[in-house]
Enzyme design. Structure first.
Site, PDB file in Angstrom:
ATOM      1  N   HIS A  59       0.829  -1.216   0.000  1.00  0.00           N
ATOM      2  CA  HIS A  59       0.000   0.000   0.000  1.00  0.00           C
ATOM      3  C   HIS A  59       0.862   1.264   0.000  1.00  0.00           C
ATOM      4  CE1 HIS A  59      -2.783  -3.088   1.544  1.00  0.00           C
ATOM      5  NE2 HIS A  59      -3.773  -2.314   1.196  1.00  0.00           N
ATOM      6  N   HIS A 194     -14.651  -3.681  -1.466  1.00  0.00           N
ATOM      7  CA  HIS A 194     -14.558  -2.381  -0.799  1.00  0.00           C
ATOM      8  C   HIS A 194     -14.031  -1.309  -1.724  1.00  0.00           C
ATOM      9  CE1 HIS A 194     -10.519  -4.069   0.095  1.00  0.00           C
ATOM     10  NE2 HIS A 194     -10.104  -2.958   0.671  1.00  0.00           N
ATOM     11  N   GLU A 241      -8.274  -6.374  -4.534  1.00  0.00           N
ATOM     12  CA  GLU A 241      -7.379  -7.180  -3.683  1.00  0.00           C
ATOM     13  C   GLU A 241      -7.767  -8.655  -3.685  1.00  0.00           C
ATOM     14  OE1 GLU A 241      -6.191  -3.661  -0.459  1.00  0.00           O
ATOM     15  OE2 GLU A 241      -7.611  -5.197   0.124  1.00  0.00           O
TER      16      GLU A 241
HETATM   17  C1  DHB Z   1      -9.367  -0.344   4.616  1.00  0.00           C
HETATM   18  C2  DHB Z   1      -9.281  -1.467   3.782  1.00  0.00           C
HETATM   19  C3  DHB Z   1      -8.078  -1.787   3.148  1.00  0.00           C
HETATM   20  O1  DHB Z   1      -7.916  -2.853   2.316  1.00  0.00           O
HETATM   21  C4  DHB Z   1      -6.955  -1.008   3.372  1.00  0.00           C
HETATM   22  O2  DHB Z   1      -5.798  -1.400   2.784  1.00  0.00           O
HETATM   23  C5  DHB Z   1      -7.030   0.106   4.183  1.00  0.00           C
HETATM   24  C6  DHB Z   1      -8.237   0.444   4.792  1.00  0.00           C
HETATM   25  C7  DHB Z   1     -10.646   0.022   5.303  1.00  0.00           C
HETATM   26  O3  DHB Z   1     -11.701  -0.554   5.007  1.00  0.00           O
HETATM   27  O4  DHB Z   1     -10.616   0.864   6.194  1.00  0.00           O
HETATM   28 FE    FE Z   2      -5.925  -2.945   1.415  1.00  0.00          FE
END
Ligand code: DHB
Ligand code: FE
Length: 281
Positions: A59, A194, A241
């Protein structure tokens, strides 16, 4: 010899680590999520892996938009946790397994996967989060080999290519010489649906998540019909992901049996999933 004992797929939402630090696991918001790890811990006690190959996405800790390897393999003696600024305590380094790392690299490159080799690699919540969830008290008892897949910046590797990478990792592990036999667990870190930014922030697609997870046992190449753009549409810009789950699944090489499964919406902005598959044979 080395053998893949199974694959664990796990969400890596950073706030999970804050909840663990604050001992909030039994609170109503968290309980349905953390309860999903009980079966996983029981399974780990049975299969007792020596090494975890952790397929995840970086990340911005090692690779940013200026340099983005599609696939990279850690070959370091240890992996330090960089400070990510999520308010998560920085943890001690994880021991690597350099022999296995270099064997993977040699085998993958001989197999036409031109991976980036990283003799230094920092780890972020995509590694520390599953390690803490899976081995709450002894996360350093298992050596790690981190493998990154670009799910961050277009163009992503295709789902088809990720599946093939997973198969190549599976072949590499089975050709590794070790005495006594090395037990390897695959981890796929990330997902499920997400999206953290833009007008669709908070987007979750339960129907797609369940179809995808179901396909990993019934029809593991099902998701290869979707392009990178399709995956963003269906699962959100960070839901991509799921490619890490697909890679970890493919390493099983053949039929897989579901050992544990938990799905909980939402943790933070994410559909949180925990899945364990083992070789069916
Ligand atoms: C969130 C999800 C993720 O995959 C990430 O890398 C950082 C934050 C989240 O849902 O807050
Ligand atoms: Fe993530």
């Amino acid at each position: 010899m080395a053998r893949i004992v199974g694959s664990i797929m796990s969400t890596h939402v950073p706030v999970i680590l804050n909840a663990i630090t604050r001992h909030e696991e039994s609170e109503p918001y968290w309980k349905p999520f953390f309860d999903g790890y009980e079966d996983v811990h029981a399974w780990l006690d049975e299969v007792r892996p020596d090494v975890a190959v952790i397929v995840h996405n970086d990340h911005g800790m090692n690779f940013f938009l200026d340099k983005m390897p599609t696939f990279a393999v850690g070959c370091a003696p240890e992996y330090r946790h960089g400070d990510e600024g999520w308010g998560i305590p920085t943890v001690a380094p994880y021991p690597g397994d350099q022999d296995l790392s270099w064997h993977l690299v040699e085998s993958l490159i001989a197999d036409d996967f031109d991976v980036t080799t990283c003799q230094e690699m920092l780890v972020d919540h995509a590694v520390t989060n599953p390690m803490k969830l899976l081995w709450p008290d002894q996360e350093r008892a298992v050596r790690i080999v981190p493998v990154t897949v670009n799910t961050v910046m277009f163009p992503y590797p295709s789902a088809k290519r990720c599946f093939a990478l997973g198969e190549a990792i599976g072949r590499a592990v089975s050709s590794y010489r070790a005495e006594p036999e090395l037990r390897v667990v695959m981890i796929g870190s990330g997902g499920l649906s997400h999206q953290l930014e833009g007008t669709r922030a908070g987007y979750i697609n339960k129907a797609f998540d369940l179809d995808f997870v179901n396909s990993l046992t019934t029809d593991p190449t099902w998701v290869t019909q979707f392009s990178g753009e399709d995956l963003v549409k269906e699962s959100g810009s960070q839901g991509v992901e799921l490619l890490t789950w697909l890679t970890a699944r493919a390493a099983i090489l053949g039929a897989a049996r579901q050992v544990a499964w938990n799905y909980h919406i939402p943790i933070s902005n994410t559909a949180a999933g925990t899945l364990v598959l083992e070789p069916a044979a």
